[in-house]
Design a protein around this motif. Structure first.
Motif, short mmCIF file in Angstrom:
data_model
loop_
_atom_site.label_atom_id
_atom_site.label_comp_id
_atom_site.label_asym_id
_atom_site.label_seq_id
_atom_site.Cartn_x
_atom_site.Cartn_y
_atom_site.Cartn_z
N VAL A 26 0.78 -1.19 -0.16
CA VAL A 26 -0.11 -0.14 -0.12
C VAL A 26 0.95 1.20 0.07
O VAL A 26 0.51 2.16 -0.73
N LYS A 27 2.00 1.11 1.03
CA LYS A 27 2.93 2.36 0.87
C LYS A 27 3.65 2.54 -0.51
O LYS A 27 3.73 3.63 -1.09
N ALA A 28 3.92 1.63 -1.14
CA ALA A 28 4.71 1.51 -2.50
C ALA A 28 3.90 2.13 -3.50
O ALA A 28 4.31 2.66 -4.48
N ALA A 29 2.42 1.80 -3.32
CA ALA A 29 1.57 2.38 -4.26
C ALA A 29 1.01 3.95 -4.17
O ALA A 29 0.32 4.46 -4.68
N GLY A 30 1.81 4.36 -2.96
CA GLY A 30 1.57 5.90 -2.62
C GLY A 30 0.28 6.28 -1.97
O GLY A 30 0.07 7.31 -1.57
N HIS A 31 -0.23 5.12 -1.17
CA HIS A 31 -1.37 5.35 -0.19
C HIS A 31 -0.82 5.28 1.05
O HIS A 31 0.31 4.76 1.39
#
Length: 760
Positions: free
Chosen positions: A413-418
């Motif tokens: 989720v963090k890697a997707a920018g969220h």
């Protein structure tokens, strides 16, 4: 500049002589102020009453007539700085003067630094703890001397005074706000100076300092590299329209007032000439960095090392090493400004994660699984110690595997920018429907609606795994415990998770594993010490009744999950209930006729048809379960009845508006699926005493509904180092005061004390 200083000294002596001949006699002091020549001086204090141990602020307010000015601590090429000689009672001591940001004063060829119109010199006064000061009123006096200039320069001095009461409680004066306004004009101090000429200034703007070319033996240029980096993109000073450096005075060298913007290998630089009078070239220089933009000015009080001009190769290597550290320092400064504390060390976060995992075992979310584990321990208590120990380790493996899966989701989720959050899967309606169905099957199995058989298919897989006492059951119970634990948070767990969610992938995995170890630790301890199981009763017929009884906590979990799903589907959640009834009916047919009857084939067909029809009609057609209602639709968290606190929707603008109006603010970050949040609300927030206190202090109550995990609330939780809810903040009515962060588990006393502090 020494030539100008000599000329100024001659003129100054003439001016002083002329002024002493023609100046009017001094006027008496009235109310702590005195008007001499063209400047008025007055002494004010930030408190009317101080107690031993207090530090108060004294302000010497200087008002100049139009066209006249006084001087800064470094007056520049001419002039003299204002001086304050204190006359204080024994037991009160004065600190250093805090000087407001000055202006460059013309003419350009003899540049000075000073103040026009008005300024205030601010000094901390400390009342010693063990002083012999008697209670009552004391006189605070100071002899203030300054040089005021226009076409001529006139020296002036006057004793100013104010009254201070010494008592047992601190009482703020009417002048405190005026002093605080002037304090905001004092140059800020950097929180940390970096290596290699880097200074991270108040987490806002980085500068690099180098020596430029030498003009002659006594003159060379100072280069201030102005860095523009994505770290500072959102700051209003990134594109300052004007940059300058005001140096502090030094006997051995002088940083001259001339400034020039140049471009070289370093990029854009501020260049200032430096003249050396004696000794070697300085290794460090101190002064104030000045940024101007949008009709405002800000200054940074710096003491920085100066390095030789780098080569192209060394500059590239330095930038690569420094860039990562600057981003890290910025993150630390941001966290510190929001919470008022520096982040704890990594080992402490590991300890918090482990303790938080331990506490999760007694949170209401996990109680149904604890019941299953008790049943498992009873059935295995008389088994081989090695067998019992292995089951404990397998249960722990199930917990750790599920926590690794959660960590992987967070990283993705963090890697997707969220923004990732603890319990964020409960904001997904599809996940809620699946989990509600799964827990319903587990409850039905415990009630004996269908039995556990090795050859069971899809329908009985969940119940079979949950109630089996072998390796599959232990592993599945570990998975189920983690799944049901995620909507709960606990003391120690919230700061550990908040820390983890802001770190790199490796740290996230380690923190999650420590939480899992804490959750599994009690069962591993019991399984490794069979002697501790001797208190359990012997297996017998009572276990079947106990198993049925344990179905009721699981059924209560189903009701809780069903209620949470209501926030995503509104009144259409009725059709989820219809689907669960169909699932229960299919499970009964499966258990009665497939497992224990003679018409296995027909019963199996009916079971499949019921499940398929129930899914198509109830979930797909009526509920439309893959298209829940809008996340913006109000949920139960934001509703208010006539006898409840008048909650309003949270937003940063709502907080700012309330504080600007001088009102305290309480913000409840909550979610329908967060049991801890609901318990806090019922027992410590939505109660008569808190409602009365909120009304008494005219506080604003805001609710931030995290049920559907909106991005803006996730970002706000990140600011306070939290990975999820609950989070309750109390903002004091003073707009600049930091928020009071309440603990995860609340009592009425905790909430009332925080509201009392916020109202002061």
């Amino acid at each position: 500049m020494r030539f100008y200083r000599i000329i100024f000294a001659i003129c100054f002596c003439v001016a002083v002589s002329d002024c002493r001949t023609h100046a009017q006699p001094a006027l008496p002091s009235l109310g702590g102020s005195f008007s001499t020549h063209h400047t008025t001086a007055k002494l004010i204090l930030s408190t009317d009453t101080a107690k031993p141990g207090d530090t108060i602020w004294a302000g010497v307010d200087l008002k100049m007539e139009p066209g006249w000015h006084t001087y800064w601590k470094n007056s520049g090429a001419a002039g003299l700085p204002t001086k304050i000689q204190w006359q204080l009672p024994a037991g009160i001591t004065a600190g250093e003067i805090q000087w407001p940001l000055p202006e460059k004063l013309p003419p350009a060829e003899v540049t000075t630094y000073g103040y026009e119109d008005e300024t205030m010199l601010i000094v901390p006064l400390t009342v010693e703890t063990n002083s012999n000061l008697p209670m009552g009123q004391v006189d605070v006096k100071a002899n203030v001397s300054w040089l005021e200039c226009k076409d001529v320069c006139i020296p002036a001095n006057q004793v100013v005074e104010a009254k201070l009461n010494i008592g047992t409680e601190t009482k703020t004066s009417a002048d405190a706000a005026f002093i605080k306004t002037w304090q905001k004009t004092v140059p800020q101090a950097p929180y940390q100076a970096g290596d290699n000429g880097i200074v991270a200034v108040a987490g806002i703007f980085p500068f690099h300092f180098y020596w430029g070319k030498t003009t002659n033996d006594d003159t060379r240029s100072l280069l201030v590299q102005l860095i523009e980096d994505s770290v500072w993109e959102d700051n209003e000073w990134k594109h300052a329209t004007k940059t300058d450096f005001y140096p502090y005075s030094n006997e051995n060298f002088e940083v001259e007032a001339d400034s020039e913007i140049v471009t070289n290998l370093l990029g854009t630089c501020l260049q200032k000439p430096v003249k050396k009078y004696s000794g070697d070239w300085p290794k460090e220089i101190s002064g104030v960095m000045v940024l101007e933009g949008n009709h405002s000015r800000i200054g940074f009080d710096l003491k920085f090392p100066v390095y030789e001009f780098p080569t192209k190769e060394s500059l590239a290597a330095q930038d690569a090493a420094v860039r990562q550290r600057e981003a890290s320092e910025s993150s630390v400064a941001e966290k510190r400004s929001e919470t008022g504390k520096m982040p704890a060390p990594l080992w402490q976060m590991f300890l918090y994660a482990f303790i938080g995992g331990l506490i999760l075992n007694i949170m209401p979310c996990v109680l149904p699984v604890i019941a299953l584990k008790i049943l498992g321990f009873v059935s295995e208590a008389r088994s081989e110690p090695r067998h019992v120990r292995n089951l404990g380790f397998i249960y722990a493996l199930g917990v750790l595997v599920s926590f690794l899966a959660l960590a992987a989701i967070v990283i993705a989720v963090k890697a997707a920018g969220h923004h990732a959050g603890w319990g964020m899967q409960f904001g997904n309606p599809i996940f809620l429907v699946c989990l509600t169905t799964l827990v319903t099957l587990v409850a039905l199995n415990l009630f004996g609606v269908f039995e556990v058989t090795i050859g069971g298919k899809t329908l009985n897989a969940a119940g079979q795994l949950a109630s089996k006492h072998g390796a599959p059951g232990a592993f599945f119970n570990g998975l189920l415990a983690t799944t049901l634990a995620t909507p709960c948070t606990a003391p120690f767990l919230a700061p550990a998770l908040g820390f983890a969610f802001a770190q790199n992938a490796e740290t996230i995995v380690l923190i999650f594993l420590f939480v899992g170890l804490g959750l599994a630790a009690p069962y591993v301890l019991l399984s490794c010490n069979p002697a501790l199981l001797k208190f359990l009763p012997k297996p017998g017929a009572w276990m079947e009744k106990f198993k049925i009884a344990m179905g009721f906590p699981m059924l209560a979990t189903t009701v809780w999950l069903f209620n949470i799903a209501g926030s995503s589907y509104g009144k259409d959640v009725f059709w989820l209930g219809v689907f669960l009834v169909i699932v229960a009916f299919a499970a009964w047919i499966f258990g009665t006729f497939v497992q224990r009857g003679n018409h296995k084939t027909l019963a199996a067909i009916i079971t499949v048809l019921l499940l398929a029809g129930g899914y198509a009609f109830a979930l797909e057609k009526e509920l439309n379960w893959r298209a829940p209602i809008s996340a913006n639709t109000p949920t139960a968290s934001g509703t208010t009845s006539a006898d409840e606190i008048p909650w309003q929707p949270w937003s940063p603008e709502a907080v700012a508006a309330a504080r600007a109006a001088g009102r305290p603010v309480i913000v409840d970050f909550t979610a329908d699926w967060c049991l801890t949040c609901q318990v806090n609300k019922k027992l410590a927030i939505e109660i008569t005493s808190v409602r009365a206190k909120l009304k008494e202090i005219n506080a604003v109550a805001l609710v931030a509904d995290y049920t559907r995990t909106p991005e803006n609330i996730s970002a706000e939780l990140d600011k306070f180092n939290r990975a999820g809810v609950p989070l309750v903040l109390v903002y004091p009515k003073e707009p600049d005061a930091p928020a009071i962060v309440l603990p995860e588990v609340l009592t009425p006393g905790i909430v009332l004390n925080a509201l009392d502090k916020a109202a002061k």
